[in-house]
Design a protein around this motif. Structure first.
Motif, PDB file in Angstrom:
ATOM      1  N   VAL A 187       0.855  -1.186   0.000  1.00 34.64           N
ATOM      2  CA  VAL A 187       0.000   0.000   0.000  1.00 34.64           C
ATOM      3  C   VAL A 187       0.894   1.241   0.000  1.00 34.64           C
ATOM      4  O   VAL A 187       1.708   1.430   0.908  1.00 34.64           O
ATOM      5  CB  VAL A 187      -0.933   0.021   1.215  1.00 34.64           C
ATOM      6  N   GLU A 209      -2.920  15.027  11.242  1.00 34.92           N
ATOM      7  CA  GLU A 209      -3.849  13.944  11.593  1.00 34.92           C
ATOM      8  C   GLU A 209      -4.292  13.168  10.372  1.00 34.92           C
ATOM      9  O   GLU A 209      -4.589  11.971  10.461  1.00 34.92           O
ATOM     10  CB  GLU A 209      -5.067  14.532  12.314  1.00 34.92           C
ATOM     11  N   ILE A 210      -4.316  13.840   9.213  1.00 37.97           N
ATOM     12  CA  ILE A 210      -4.658  13.090   8.000  1.00 37.97           C
ATOM     13  C   ILE A 210      -3.659  11.965   7.825  1.00 37.97           C
ATOM     14  O   ILE A 210      -4.023  10.805   7.623  1.00 37.97           O
ATOM     15  CB  ILE A 210      -4.630  14.029   6.772  1.00 37.97           C
ATOM     16  N   GLU A 265      -1.897  10.544  10.072  1.00 35.85           N
ATOM     17  CA  GLU A 265      -2.112   9.522  11.116  1.00 35.85           C
ATOM     18  C   GLU A 265      -3.208   8.551  10.688  1.00 35.85           C
ATOM     19  O   GLU A 265      -3.018   7.327  10.674  1.00 35.85           O
ATOM     20  CB  GLU A 265      -2.495  10.221  12.418  1.00 35.85           C
ATOM     21  N   LEU A 303      -2.244   6.313   7.656  1.00 35.75           N
ATOM     22  CA  LEU A 303      -1.363   5.183   7.998  1.00 35.75           C
ATOM     23  C   LEU A 303      -2.152   4.110   8.736  1.00 35.75           C
ATOM     24  O   LEU A 303      -1.987   2.918   8.481  1.00 35.75           O
ATOM     25  CB  LEU A 303      -0.195   5.665   8.848  1.00 35.75           C
ATOM     26  N   THR A 304      -3.033   4.526   9.665  1.00 37.15           N
ATOM     27  CA  THR A 304      -3.849   3.541  10.372  1.00 37.15           C
ATOM     28  C   THR A 304      -4.608   2.680   9.376  1.00 37.15           C
ATOM     29  O   THR A 304      -4.567   1.444   9.411  1.00 37.15           O
ATOM     30  CB  THR A 304      -4.846   4.249  11.303  1.00 37.15           C
ATOM     31  N   ALA A 305      -5.276   3.339   8.420  1.00 36.32           N
ATOM     32  CA  ALA A 305      -6.063   2.597   7.427  1.00 36.32           C
ATOM     33  C   ALA A 305      -5.153   1.706   6.589  1.00 36.32           C
ATOM     34  O   ALA A 305      -5.436   0.524   6.378  1.00 36.32           O
ATOM     35  CB  ALA A 305      -6.813   3.577   6.533  1.00 36.32           C
ATOM     36  N   CYS A 321      -2.181   0.416   7.256  1.00 32.95           N
ATOM     37  CA  CYS A 321      -1.663  -0.741   7.993  1.00 32.95           C
ATOM     38  C   CYS A 321      -2.760  -1.762   8.252  1.00 32.95           C
ATOM     39  O   CYS A 321      -2.489  -2.953   8.437  1.00 32.95           O
ATOM     40  CB  CYS A 321      -1.039  -0.285   9.315  1.00 32.95           C
ATOM     41  N   SER A 322      -4.038  -1.301   8.277  1.00 32.01           N
ATOM     42  CA  SER A 322      -5.133  -2.252   8.468  1.00 32.01           C
ATOM     43  C   SER A 322      -5.352  -3.081   7.214  1.00 32.01           C
ATOM     44  O   SER A 322      -5.895  -4.179   7.278  1.00 32.01           O
ATOM     45  CB  SER A 322      -6.428  -1.496   8.802  1.00 32.01           C
ATOM     46  N   PRO A 367       6.580   7.005  12.773  1.00 32.97           N
ATOM     47  CA  PRO A 367       5.477   6.032  12.827  1.00 32.97           C
ATOM     48  C   PRO A 367       5.896   4.619  12.441  1.00 32.97           C
ATOM     49  O   PRO A 367       5.052   3.730  12.397  1.00 32.97           O
ATOM     50  CB  PRO A 367       4.493   6.588  11.795  1.00 32.97           C
ATOM     51  N   LEU A 415      -3.339   4.369  -1.388  1.00 28.90           N
ATOM     52  CA  LEU A 415      -4.368   4.873  -0.478  1.00 28.90           C
ATOM     53  C   LEU A 415      -4.293   6.390  -0.435  1.00 28.90           C
ATOM     54  O   LEU A 415      -3.282   6.953  -0.028  1.00 28.90           O
ATOM     55  CB  LEU A 415      -4.190   4.283   0.913  1.00 28.90           C
TER      56      LEU A 415
END
Lengths: 609, 609
Positions: free
Chosen positions: B476, B485-486, B488, B491-493, B495-496, B525, B560
């Motif tokens: 990805v 925060e965008i 953040e 990356l969360t999405a 890595c999911s 991160p 992404l």
């Protein structure tokens, strides 16, 4: 993956006026590339004076020459002042940049708004004037001015959508021909004791106004339209070849001299031949006929004039994107426009400009005299701002001999400010009110946008520290309409992204749903299939509702939408619309990841499986 | 996830003519909802006859009545024939459906093409006629017909973009008023020995044609424009209340009688008052002035006429989408259009129709007499096709008493076919050639689209069996512009969705790149950051190249793209354009999954973190 040659990635980027001749313009080239707008305004400037004066009877037109002299004087001051602007702001940007640097936020917004308004008006006015001059040669077109204008606008739009690469060289010939033509008309005409030929049909003028100061002011402000466009050079100093500043200054002077000569020459000729407005022809056309007769030279001249005016209209299509990108960089327009080099982007600007110009032209039914009152006001706002900026600049820096410079700038500022007020007041009823309305609205828009961007940035940087990313289990929902290779690839992709995958299909007929279930069972890919029946002729909203429910159950959801990508671009419109529709709706939900899976369809592709 | 109330998912879907009054129309309602187009054609039909005849001198206009009688007879035959069409095809669809069922592919394409062309022409013609009738009351508008038309078109477009809910009830009043008005003009006028008032300015007619068969044929074909629109009822049988067929048949007869009465009445009046075309007024306006004088009744009448014509133009905006959805279901137009109930979809159709009509109006400069020659031909193709279809139908089914029915249909078919040929030949030079050109092109387009869809379906179903999905490791790539925060959430999405995540940023200035690196290091991160520097003012293409390389290395790539979703829709234009640009380019690559991650921005949202 698929054994296809990668697509060409660097399509030829269109070169705009703002970039076209970067670091290449000589003085002459600069004149060609940047002054058409200014030079062509001699077509409607003098005519506007006469039209204004004739309201007090034909005799009043004798005041044309003095008024033209005043305007020429104003032009002189402006040229001197702009030579300084060029020296002080070698990076160009014009009144907007000046105001931003030396006069603060509000003034710069005012400058930006007036510039935008004027770019739009330049398109409309030039096209209307072009149509009028074409109709002078071909009277049959006289009843179809609007159609002519809209056709011209359509052509300009098409050309600019394809991306224009108009270097100075392209514009040189028309510019030279036009200038030469006008000067020839003046010289030849002045040698004639009386016009060789008279075109158009006589008009009767009933005196509607008294001859007096007010009338003279009106005539003056009408004539000021002849000054539009002389700021363009100062806006584009970076386009000149080194020594930039000197060349730009020379060009400015050249433009001033040429413009003054043309205006005064034409006015002298108007006086000598006692020219008054006639039905169906422009005054310049009358002068041409008076000088050359109505033979082929006359037709050639009007055609060149029309071409020059069309190219003048075209300049806005090049200049506006440059200004818009500046505004976007300052958060005052959508950031989108800051990337004007991106191929598809500049098209929005082009289309927007074309639409607004179209509305304007339809609103005034392509009547030039109804557009002119809106024109020039913005220009004078720009004049005043850039000169006040200059004053501020000198007063803060205070280099040797700054006093005389301040004097000039201050004088120019005062002059143009007064002229601007005169323009606004004398033309207010006849259309200036519209500009007085639109400019503040634009300023409001810009500052609202700026406010939005800043607030978002603040919101996003509120927290000092950011958390490291932590994976969360995600469900991938795959909407499918058929059980075919698209389904196969979609599931492959979905399973590669998440362990929890669900397929959903919406069918508007019962038997279709059954068929789908059967095929699914036969394939048996080991993924759950949910069938939604949608009685109405809509498949997107039921899918939305389905995703809604999943989100409602607190799942983290990604929706994977397969998109058929035809091999030929021309077929793209035939595919995916439904998927993109769903994607669009989902993205506004703000909670769902939308994954678009392109599926190439075509023999080559399927073989490479 | 985010504690927000889910958005309303079922926006009020606009109701089209095709759906508005579904299963609700009475005979009168049907007349109102479906016949405005047909009834208003009495405004230009008779006038067209007179205009054609006057080419042979004023005396020739005496032939108006006989020609009108012939047309009335033709109308009678068509009504009888369409009563049968209604009975045989209770599901409506008109000539296209008929042809598809009984006459095969090619004929149905012809029917479809002619219908599309006619829907577009209906808009242009009705608007032009409306402008002309408005100008008859307000001569000042006479020089601005095009502007009037385009304004009207703009209004219609705006209304239809918002989605119209025009039930029969809305149309009832204007329809009744218009019909009553025309009939009143006829009745009152016939009682007058000579016109009360004469409007418009006299014209001199120089005889340009000999009075003879050809002229009569021309006049006849010109008058046939009065028959346009009578097929609409048969197209929309499903909209009637039960017993559908009977009601629809009654409506058809009602329409026929009313139309015939109006045409013949007007023609009689033209004869009685020796009306000839005059400058700046329509003939109907002349008749109105002759009957009522030029008082308020005259103005009321012309305004009602204008309104009725505008509503007639509006019918196409409702009918065309219905036809397009039929064509889309048959793979002959983009599938998109099959979902006409989807809110955003119908807008494409509306805008497209508006644009084409606009081009047409500009091309003929809103001159009605230049549009009419294009009109009616398509209609007659439809007439002929549906009646030939009927013949075929009876001959195959052969129920009791089929012979007389075949006779009627065959007779009608022959008549309309001949009329069609006459129309095409007599009007060919004056514009019909355009229709003769466009209709085949539309047919070609439809069949090309059909061919594309079938080939794709075949390509996708080539393999008998489908493989079960097998997950493949996917990388990805997350393009970011800032560390906030965008980033953040992105990356969360990311890595999911995958274990292998890379972040890439494109910066056009060196220091920006440095700043980005620093912030990244501070956040740390645990994801790699690649920085690309792009000298040009473009950020999208370098990112494309980066993704290209990754794909080139044989990776399975998903990109992404975080998208800021403002809380107020009106701000959406300010965000994401860059991302969508990238998404668009990537999707054409056909190898990369594009994931759009919406990020809500706004206090509520950030609090709910």
């Amino acid at each position: 993956m698929l054994g296809l040659a990668p697509r060409k990635l660097h399509p030829k980027v269109p070169r705009f006026h703002g970039e076209g001749g970067k670091y290449r313009l000589t003085a002459a080239g600069g004149l060609a590339a940047l002054s058409l707008d200014a030079l062509t305004s001699v077509v409607y400037g003098p005519e506007a004076i006469v039209l204004a004066l004739v309201a007090a009877g034909v005799s009043a037109t004798s005041a044309t020459l003095p008024i033209a002299l005043v305007i020429a004087g104003l032009l002189g001051v402006l040229v001197i002042s702009y030579r300084q602007v060029i020296a002080v702001h070698p990076n160009g940007g014009g009144s907007y940049a000046v105001a931003k640097e030396d006069l603060g936020r509000r003034t710069s917004l005012l400058a930006a708004a007036s510039l935008v308004v004027d770019y739009i008006l330049t398109v409309a006015v030039s096209l209307a004037a072009g149509a009028a001059s074409l109709a002078s040669a071909f009277p049959a077109l006289g009843d179809h001015l609007l159609a002519v204008c809209l056709t011209g606008l359509a052509v300009l739009t098409a050309v600019n959508l394809r991306g224009i690469a108009d270097s100075a060289r392209v514009l040189m010939a028309p510019m030279a021909l036009f200038a030469a033509g006008v000067l020839a008309v003046v010289v030849v005409g002045l040698f004639r004791s009386h016009p060789v030929a008279v075109v158009g049909t006589a008009q009767t003028f009933h005196i509607s106004e008294a001859f007096g100061v007010l009338l003279l002011l009106k005539a003056f402000s009408a004539g000021c339209t002849a000054l539009t466009g002389i700021e363009a050079i100062a806006n584009a100093v970076p386009m000149f070849r080194e020594p930039r500043v000197r060349r730009a200054q020379h060009t400015e002077v050249l433009l001033g001299v040429l413009l003054a000569t043309m205006v005064l020459g034409l006015v002298l000729l108007i006086r000598r031949h006692h020219v008054v407005p006639r039905e169906g022809v422009t005054i310049v056309a009358q002068l041409a006929a008076g000088a050359f007769g109505t033979g082929w030279v006359y037709y050639a001249f009007t055609l060149i004039t029309t071409l020059a005016l069309a190219l003048a209209a075209n300049t806005s299509f090049g200049s506006l994107p440059v200004l818009m990108s500046l505004l976007a960089k300052d958060n005052r327009l959508p950031h989108l426009f800051s990337l004007r080099a991106e191929r598809p982007v500049h098209r929005f600007g082009v289309v927007a400009l074309a639409l607004v110009a179209c509305v304007l032209l339809v609103a005034v039914d392509a009547q030039l005299h109804r557009l002119l009152p809106l024109f020039a006001i913005g220009v004078f706002v720009g004049f005043t701002i850039s000169q006040i900026g200059l004053v501020r600049y000198w007063k803060t820096r205070r280099p040797d001999g700054w006093v005389p410079r301040v004097a000039v700038s201050a004088f120019g500022a005062a002059l143009t400010a007064v002229a601007g007020v005169v323009l606004l007041t004398t033309k207010f009823v006849s259309g200036a009110w519209f500009v007085a309305l639109v400019v503040p609205l634009c300023m409001l828009l810009f500052s609202r946008i700026e406010h939005y961007y800043t607030s978002v940035t603040n919101a996003l940087n509120r927290r000092r520290t950011l958390r490291p990313p932590v994976p969360v289990p995600t469900t991938v929902i795959v909407p499918l309409g058929e059980v075919d290779e698209i389904a196969e690839r979609a599931l492959t992709a979905a399973c590669s992204l998440a362990s929890d995958v669900v397929v959903v299909t919406a069918q508007d007929e019962q038997q279709k749903a059954e068929a789908m279930r059967e095929k699914w069972a036969r394939w048996n890919p080991g993924v759950r299939l949910d069938v939604i029946s949608s009685p109405e002729h809509t498949l997107v909203r039921p899918l939305m509702a389905y995703v809604e429910r999943a989100v409602g159950d607190g799942k983290h959801v990604a929706v994977l939408i397969p998109q058929v990508e035809p091999q030929h671009r021309r077929y793209r419109v035939l595919e995916n619309q439904r998927g993109l529709l769903l994607a669009g709706l989902l993205s506004t939900r703000g909670q769902v990841i939308v994954c678009l899976l392109p599926v190439r369809v075509g023999p080559a592709d399927l073989v490479s499986e």
